[in-house]
Design a protein around this motif. Structure first.
Motif, mmCIF file in Angstrom:
data_model
loop_
_atom_site.group_PDB
_atom_site.id
_atom_site.type_symbol
_atom_site.label_atom_id
_atom_site.label_comp_id
_atom_site.label_asym_id
_atom_site.label_seq_id
_atom_site.Cartn_x
_atom_site.Cartn_y
_atom_site.Cartn_z
ATOM 1 N N MET A 261 0.845 -1.166 0.000
ATOM 2 C CA MET A 261 0.000 0.000 0.000
ATOM 3 C C MET A 261 0.899 1.240 0.000
ATOM 4 O O MET A 261 1.926 1.280 0.656
ATOM 5 C CB MET A 261 -0.894 0.006 1.238
ATOM 6 C CG MET A 261 -1.663 1.273 1.367
ATOM 7 S SD MET A 261 -2.866 1.368 2.727
ATOM 8 C CE MET A 261 -1.986 0.769 4.106
ATOM 9 N N VAL A 262 0.468 2.233 -0.759
ATOM 10 C CA VAL A 262 1.164 3.519 -0.798
ATOM 11 C C VAL A 262 0.098 4.610 -0.708
ATOM 12 O O VAL A 262 -1.002 4.459 -1.215
ATOM 13 C CB VAL A 262 2.025 3.648 -2.075
ATOM 14 C CG1 VAL A 262 1.183 3.666 -3.314
ATOM 15 C CG2 VAL A 262 2.894 4.874 -2.017
ATOM 16 N N SER B 2 3.657 -7.760 -6.631
ATOM 17 C CA SER B 2 2.803 -7.906 -7.810
ATOM 18 C C SER B 2 1.468 -7.174 -7.653
ATOM 19 O O SER B 2 0.676 -7.114 -8.588
ATOM 20 C CB SER B 2 2.541 -9.380 -8.100
ATOM 21 O OG SER B 2 1.876 -9.976 -7.004
ATOM 22 N N ARG B 3 1.196 -6.634 -6.463
ATOM 23 C CA ARG B 3 -0.059 -5.917 -6.228
ATOM 24 C C ARG B 3 0.207 -4.753 -5.291
ATOM 25 O O ARG B 3 0.956 -4.862 -4.333
ATOM 26 C CB ARG B 3 -1.078 -6.849 -5.596
ATOM 27 C CG ARG B 3 -2.409 -6.178 -5.331
ATOM 28 C CD ARG B 3 -3.485 -7.159 -4.946
ATOM 29 N NE ARG B 3 -4.784 -6.741 -4.568
ATOM 30 C CZ ARG B 3 -5.407 -5.606 -4.733
ATOM 31 N NH1 ARG B 3 -4.816 -4.627 -5.304
ATOM 32 N NH2 ARG B 3 -6.621 -5.390 -4.333
ATOM 33 N N VAL B 4 -0.450 -3.627 -5.571
ATOM 34 C CA VAL B 4 -0.308 -2.451 -4.712
ATOM 35 C C VAL B 4 -1.611 -1.650 -4.720
ATOM 36 O O VAL B 4 -2.242 -1.489 -5.763
ATOM 37 C CB VAL B 4 0.887 -1.563 -5.148
ATOM 38 C CG1 VAL B 4 0.691 -0.997 -6.532
ATOM 39 C CG2 VAL B 4 1.140 -0.451 -4.140
ATOM 40 N N LYS C 105 3.378 -4.513 -16.884
ATOM 41 C CA LYS C 105 4.639 -4.692 -16.154
ATOM 42 C C LYS C 105 4.497 -5.682 -14.995
ATOM 43 O O LYS C 105 5.378 -5.792 -14.153
ATOM 44 C CB LYS C 105 5.140 -3.336 -15.648
ATOM 45 C CG LYS C 105 5.537 -2.418 -16.789
ATOM 46 C CD LYS C 105 6.029 -1.091 -16.296
ATOM 47 C CE LYS C 105 6.444 -0.231 -17.488
ATOM 48 N NZ LYS C 105 6.917 1.077 -17.074
ATOM 49 N N GLY C 106 3.350 -6.372 -14.944
ATOM 50 C CA GLY C 106 3.145 -7.406 -13.930
ATOM 51 C C GLY C 106 2.665 -6.906 -12.592
ATOM 52 O O GLY C 106 2.737 -7.620 -11.600
ATOM 53 N N ILE C 107 2.124 -5.691 -12.551
ATOM 54 C CA ILE C 107 1.657 -5.107 -11.295
ATOM 55 C C ILE C 107 0.138 -4.919 -11.349
ATOM 56 O O ILE C 107 -0.381 -4.303 -12.275
ATOM 57 C CB ILE C 107 2.309 -3.720 -11.026
ATOM 58 C CG1 ILE C 107 3.822 -3.777 -11.145
ATOM 59 C CG2 ILE C 107 1.865 -3.168 -9.674
ATOM 60 C CD1 ILE C 107 4.519 -4.643 -10.148
ATOM 61 N N ASP C 108 -0.553 -5.444 -10.347
ATOM 62 C CA ASP C 108 -1.989 -5.216 -10.204
ATOM 63 C C ASP C 108 -2.154 -3.975 -9.339
ATOM 64 O O ASP C 108 -1.991 -4.037 -8.125
ATOM 65 C CB ASP C 108 -2.647 -6.436 -9.559
ATOM 66 C CG ASP C 108 -4.140 -6.263 -9.374
ATOM 67 O OD1 ASP C 108 -4.734 -5.364 -9.993
ATOM 68 O OD2 ASP C 108 -4.721 -7.045 -8.591
ATOM 69 N N LEU C 109 -2.442 -2.853 -9.965
ATOM 70 C CA LEU C 109 -2.546 -1.568 -9.286
ATOM 71 C C LEU C 109 -4.011 -1.314 -8.953
ATOM 72 O O LEU C 109 -4.860 -1.379 -9.837
ATOM 73 C CB LEU C 109 -2.006 -0.468 -10.201
ATOM 74 C CG LEU C 109 -1.842 0.879 -9.562
ATOM 75 C CD1 LEU C 109 -0.351 1.174 -9.409
ATOM 76 C CD2 LEU C 109 -2.483 1.933 -10.404
ATOM 77 N N ALA C 110 -4.308 -1.041 -7.679
ATOM 78 C CA ALA C 110 -5.684 -0.790 -7.242
ATOM 79 C C ALA C 110 -5.779 0.608 -6.640
ATOM 80 O O ALA C 110 -5.460 0.800 -5.469
ATOM 81 C CB ALA C 110 -6.118 -1.840 -6.237
#
Length: 101
Positions: free
Chosen positions: A1-2, A28-30, A52-57
């Protein structure tokens, strides 16, 4: 989380830095929490992260979080971002334009 800046909308540069940091750390998720997001940021940045392989929520921080007492008393919930993507279509028969999803 950011968590994004308090006094500015989260923009493309911030999200690109988050994606880079996730790749460095092997995440892989943020979840990206913010009070406000830059207009037009989505859906392109979500697709870029996915490539780029990132699940951005991205999630909105509710305005009521600005009161410190609420952090103690209430359980907070963050709201998903909503957006609409439309593509214009040309109807040759009627010689008109209309949007479609």
């Amino acid at each position: 989380m950011v968590i994004g800046p308090i006094n500015l909308p989260v923009g493309r540069l911030f999200v690109e830095e988050v994606i880079t940091e996730c790749r460095k750390r092997g995440a892989s998720r943020v979840d990206v929490l913010a009070f406000e997001f830059e207009m037009g940021l989505f859906p392109a940045v979500l697709e870029e992260a996915r490539n780029k392989g990132i699940d951005l929520a991205p999630k909105y921080i509710p305005p009521r979080c600005s009161t410190n007492a609420l952090w103690i008393k209430d359980r907070l919930s963050f709201h998903d971002i909503s957006f609409v993507e439309a593509t214009p279509r040309y109807d040759k028969k009627n010689n008109t334009r209309r949007a479609s999803n």
